[in-house]
Each structure stands twice: as C-alpha cells, then as structure tokens.
Design a protein around this motif. Structure first.
Motif, PDB file in Angstrom:
ATOM      1  N   ILE A  67       6.923   2.539   2.107  1.00  0.00           N
ATOM      2  CA  ILE A  67       5.863   1.800   2.794  1.00  0.00           C
ATOM      3  C   ILE A  67       6.282   1.473   4.230  1.00  0.00           C
ATOM      4  O   ILE A  67       5.476   1.549   5.160  1.00  0.00           O
ATOM      5  N   GLU A 102       3.730   2.910   6.772  1.00  0.00           N
ATOM      6  CA  GLU A 102       2.807   1.873   7.248  1.00  0.00           C
ATOM      7  C   GLU A 102       3.441   0.906   8.255  1.00  0.00           C
ATOM      8  O   GLU A 102       2.791  -0.052   8.686  1.00  0.00           O
ATOM      9  N   LYS A 150       5.512  -1.408   7.800  1.00  0.00           N
ATOM     10  CA  LYS A 150       5.654  -2.766   7.268  1.00  0.00           C
ATOM     11  C   LYS A 150       7.120  -2.931   6.853  1.00  0.00           C
ATOM     12  O   LYS A 150       7.658  -2.078   6.165  1.00  0.00           O
ATOM     13  N   ILE A 210       9.177  -6.937   1.235  1.00  0.00           N
ATOM     14  CA  ILE A 210       8.514  -6.294   0.093  1.00  0.00           C
ATOM     15  C   ILE A 210       9.492  -6.183  -1.073  1.00  0.00           C
ATOM     16  O   ILE A 210       9.156  -6.492  -2.226  1.00  0.00           O
ATOM     17  N   THR A 254       1.845  -6.888  -5.280  1.00  0.00           N
ATOM     18  CA  THR A 254       2.529  -6.553  -4.027  1.00  0.00           C
ATOM     19  C   THR A 254       1.532  -6.087  -2.978  1.00  0.00           C
ATOM     20  O   THR A 254       1.614  -6.466  -1.801  1.00  0.00           O
ATOM     21  N   ALA A 255       0.579  -5.260  -3.403  1.00  0.00           N
ATOM     22  CA  ALA A 255      -0.442  -4.753  -2.483  1.00  0.00           C
ATOM     23  C   ALA A 255      -1.253  -5.901  -1.894  1.00  0.00           C
ATOM     24  O   ALA A 255      -1.565  -5.911  -0.691  1.00  0.00           O
ATOM     25  N   ILE A 302      -1.284  -3.780   1.292  1.00  0.00           N
ATOM     26  CA  ILE A 302      -0.953  -2.366   1.094  1.00  0.00           C
ATOM     27  C   ILE A 302      -2.152  -1.671   0.451  1.00  0.00           C
ATOM     28  O   ILE A 302      -2.715  -2.168  -0.529  1.00  0.00           O
ATOM     29  N   ASP A 303      -2.538  -0.547   1.016  1.00  0.00           N
ATOM     30  CA  ASP A 303      -3.706   0.196   0.506  1.00  0.00           C
ATOM     31  C   ASP A 303      -3.485   0.620  -0.948  1.00  0.00           C
ATOM     32  O   ASP A 303      -2.406   1.079  -1.319  1.00  0.00           O
ATOM     33  N   TYR A 311      -1.755   3.883  -2.437  1.00  0.00           N
ATOM     34  CA  TYR A 311      -0.310   4.059  -2.648  1.00  0.00           C
ATOM     35  C   TYR A 311       0.120   3.769  -4.087  1.00  0.00           C
ATOM     36  O   TYR A 311       1.290   3.939  -4.418  1.00  0.00           O
TER      37      TYR A 311
END
Length: 202
Positions: A39, A43, A45, A50, A70-71, A76-77, A80
């Motif tokens: 990620i 992304e 991030k 995380i 977590t998303a 987070i999209d 994933y």
C-alpha cells in the motif's frame, strides 16, 4: 512426564500446522507487513501506521474483517482486498516460519525412533502449502506426509481413518496432536488418542 512417553507405543503421529507446529501469527503478521508495504508503494500511504494498526487489531479481535477495518481507518480502496487475500496464499515471507523449539525436538525424536509423521491441515490449501514451503524444518521435511483437508473434500476424521487403513494400523497405534476442540472431536469420532499441543511443552 516426558512428552515422548505419549508416543512410545505409537507408530504414527498426526499434527495440525497452525498453533501446533508454529504460531499462526508468525505467518499472518508477515503477510500484514507485506500488505502495508504494498500500500505504501502503490498509494503513498506510510506503511508503519498500517502495520501497527493491523497488528493491534489482529491481537485484539483476530482476523475477522481485518481488511475492512484497516481500509476504513486509512481510506484504502476496497479493490485492494484482492491483493490482501492473494498475499495470504502466495506471500514470499521476509523470515522463515520457525517450529516451536520443543515441537522440533519432539518431531526429531519421532524420526530417530522411525515413527511416521503426518500433517493434516485445514484452511485454504494454497495458503497452508505456502506455510509448509516457508517453514524451517531442519531436515524434517523429507519425513513428512501432508494432507490438505479442503483439497481432498473429506473430513479430518475420514483422512485420519484413511491414514490408519493405508498403514494397517488400529487407532491405539496412532496419536493426533492438535490445538482446538474441532481436532479433538474429529479424533474422537474414530477413537484416536488425542493430546493438545501445549502438553508437549510440559
């Protein structure tokens, strides 16, 4: 009592993998580490928060809805989720999985005494095979026969019975080492002696 006293009159010993031969969390936490790194790369991030969140969530509530939590926490999209699931099956771990020390010594004794070792493991077959491949067996791998429950489409009890049949053994000539009530119930269905893996450490 010496753990080996459990098997002095046995011909075969059957193990589960997770939390019997090694801690399941040693695998999962490395998967979460790799996902966080992924990620960060895709992304931008930061991975460390995380990783820390996933570790804490897992230690508090296990794997249930861990990706979704977590998303939500880190925006987070959901696309994933596929990558998250795939990592569980084919992750190349930074560190090999290590057997519990006393379990390693116990299995080594079994080999010296020419007792057969079987692993009958539930959960996703690809994931369990990935664990087997990335475990440091210290030479034991050549003495292992592994059965994946979901792949065979049988119950554990049926696989246990097939192992006995193929080796012309009665239940009292074998021992199952597990870590949960399900393993115990499956063993009892065919009158197989059963011990909890923690007893090996006493």
């Amino acid at each position: 009592m010496d753990a080996y006293q459990y098997v002095k009159d046995k011909q075969i010993v059957i193990f589960e993998l997770d939390d019997v031969l090694f801690p399941e969390k040693d695998y999962l936490l490395q998967v979460y580490y790799l996902f966080a790194q992924f990620i960060e790369y895709t992304e931008q991030k930061s991975a460390q928060p995380i990783i820390e969140f996933m570790r804490a969530a897992y230690e508090s509530n296990g794997t249930e809805k861990l990706f979704e939590k977590t998303a939500d926490q880190f925006a987070i999209d959901m696309k994933y989720k596929h990558n998250f699931d795939l990592l569980h099956q084919n992750a190349r771990l930074p560190l090999k999985l290590l057997l519990y020390k006393n379990m390693l010594e116990f299995m080594q004794e079994l080999v010296v005494d020419r007792k057969q070792i079987f692993i009958v493991t539930a959960s996703n077959p690809e994931q369990q095979l990935n664990k087997v491949k990335q475990t440091e067996w210290n030479g034991l791998e050549q003495y292992l026969t592994v059965y994946f429950v979901e792949e065979l489409g049988l119950t554990k009890a049926e696989i246990f019975q097939n192992i006995l049949n193929s080796n012309n053994l009665s239940p009292n000539q074998a021992l199952v080492v597990g870590a949960n009530k399900f393993d115990e119930q499956q063993s009892k269905l065919i009158n197989l002696p059963y011990i909890v893996s923690l007893e090996i450490y006493r």
